[in-house]
Design a protein around this motif. Structure first.
Motif, PDB file in Angstrom:
ATOM      1  N   GLN A   1      79.457 -13.380  23.210  1.00 38.17           N
ATOM      2  CA  GLN A   1      80.527 -12.952  22.304  1.00 38.17           C
ATOM      3  C   GLN A   1      79.943 -12.624  20.937  1.00 38.17           C
ATOM      4  N   GLU A  23      83.462 -10.658  33.521  1.00 37.48           N
ATOM      5  CA  GLU A  23      84.910 -10.450  33.672  1.00 37.48           C
ATOM      6  C   GLU A  23      85.644 -11.776  33.522  1.00 37.48           C
ATOM      7  N   ARG A  24      85.146 -12.787  34.193  1.00 39.12           N
ATOM      8  CA  ARG A  24      85.775 -14.109  34.134  1.00 39.12           C
ATOM      9  C   ARG A  24      85.769 -14.658  32.707  1.00 39.12           C
ATOM     10  N   GLY A  53      85.940 -12.846  30.082  1.00 37.58           N
ATOM     11  CA  GLY A  53      86.671 -11.924  29.216  1.00 37.58           C
ATOM     12  C   GLY A  53      85.771 -11.040  28.367  1.00 37.58           C
ATOM     13  N   GLN A  95      84.981  -5.943  29.251  1.00 39.54           N
ATOM     14  CA  GLN A  95      85.493  -4.773  28.533  1.00 39.54           C
ATOM     15  C   GLN A  95      84.665  -4.506  27.276  1.00 39.54           C
TER      16      GLN A  95
END
Length: 192
Positions: free
Chosen positions: A68, A156-157, A159, A162
């Motif tokens: 992140q 994906e899990r 988040g 994208q």
């Protein structure tokens, strides 16, 4: 293994410390005004920073907990490039580029204010850095320690998928196509 490619032997041993250092450097580079003779310097240093980041990140072990922060840095870098491509100044309070406004009393009629746009060669180099760097990141992410799970499913899990799909979309959209017409044929009507 070369000394420079082993993160544990550097002063920036983790991806987090590396990204923090690069964030400070990016903020410093964005203080360079888009006014000649400084404009080409800003572009050159931004290209250097981008190349360094895209080549250095894969030298660190991928960790889902750091991704992140990596995405946040890439978003900042994306916005920074849009600012540079538009020859804008960086507004740190809004985190975006704004048009340069020069008070009338500061304008010297004998010395016009110029801002050299990013050249086609620099745009091509930037596009290459982003495309090859993103491909390298994809390969790097495949080494994500996800206990046998496909890295895309892990992203994906978490988040994060994208965010990786949207890397540098604003910069690439701002650059548009690789070739921009240098001569407008419509403007040449009646001149021959």
């Amino acid at each position: 293994m070369a000394l420079s490619s082993e993160p544990s032997l550097t002063k920036l041993p983790t991806l987090t410390t590396y990204l923090e250092a690069m964030q400070h450097l990016l903020a410093f580079l964005l203080r360079i005004p888009p006014v000649d003779p400084s404009t080409p310097l800003r572009t050159t240093f931004m290209l250097r920073l981008t190349g360094d980041v895209m080549n250095s990140v894969p030298g660190y072990p991928p960790d889902i907990d750091d991704l992140q922060q990596l995405l946040d840095f890439f978003d900042d870098l994306d916005q920074a490039w849009v600012t540079v491509l538009k020859s804008q100044v960086w507004d740190p309070s809004s985190g975006a580029g704004v048009d340069l406004v020069v008070p009338v009393e500061m304008i010297d009629p004998g010395r016009p204010i110029r801002s050299t746009p990013v050249s086609q060669t620099e745009r091509t180099r930037l596009r290459s850095l982003l495309v090859t760097g993103t491909a390298g990141l994809e390969e790097w992410l495949s080494g994500l320690g996800t206990a046998g799970e496909d890295y895309q499913l892990a992203l994906e899990r978490a988040g994060l998928m994208q965010g990786f799909d949207d890397l540098f979309t604003a910069t690439l959209a701002e650059m548009g196509s690789l070739s921009e017409p240098l001569i407008d044929p419509a403007g040449m009507k009646g001149t021959c």
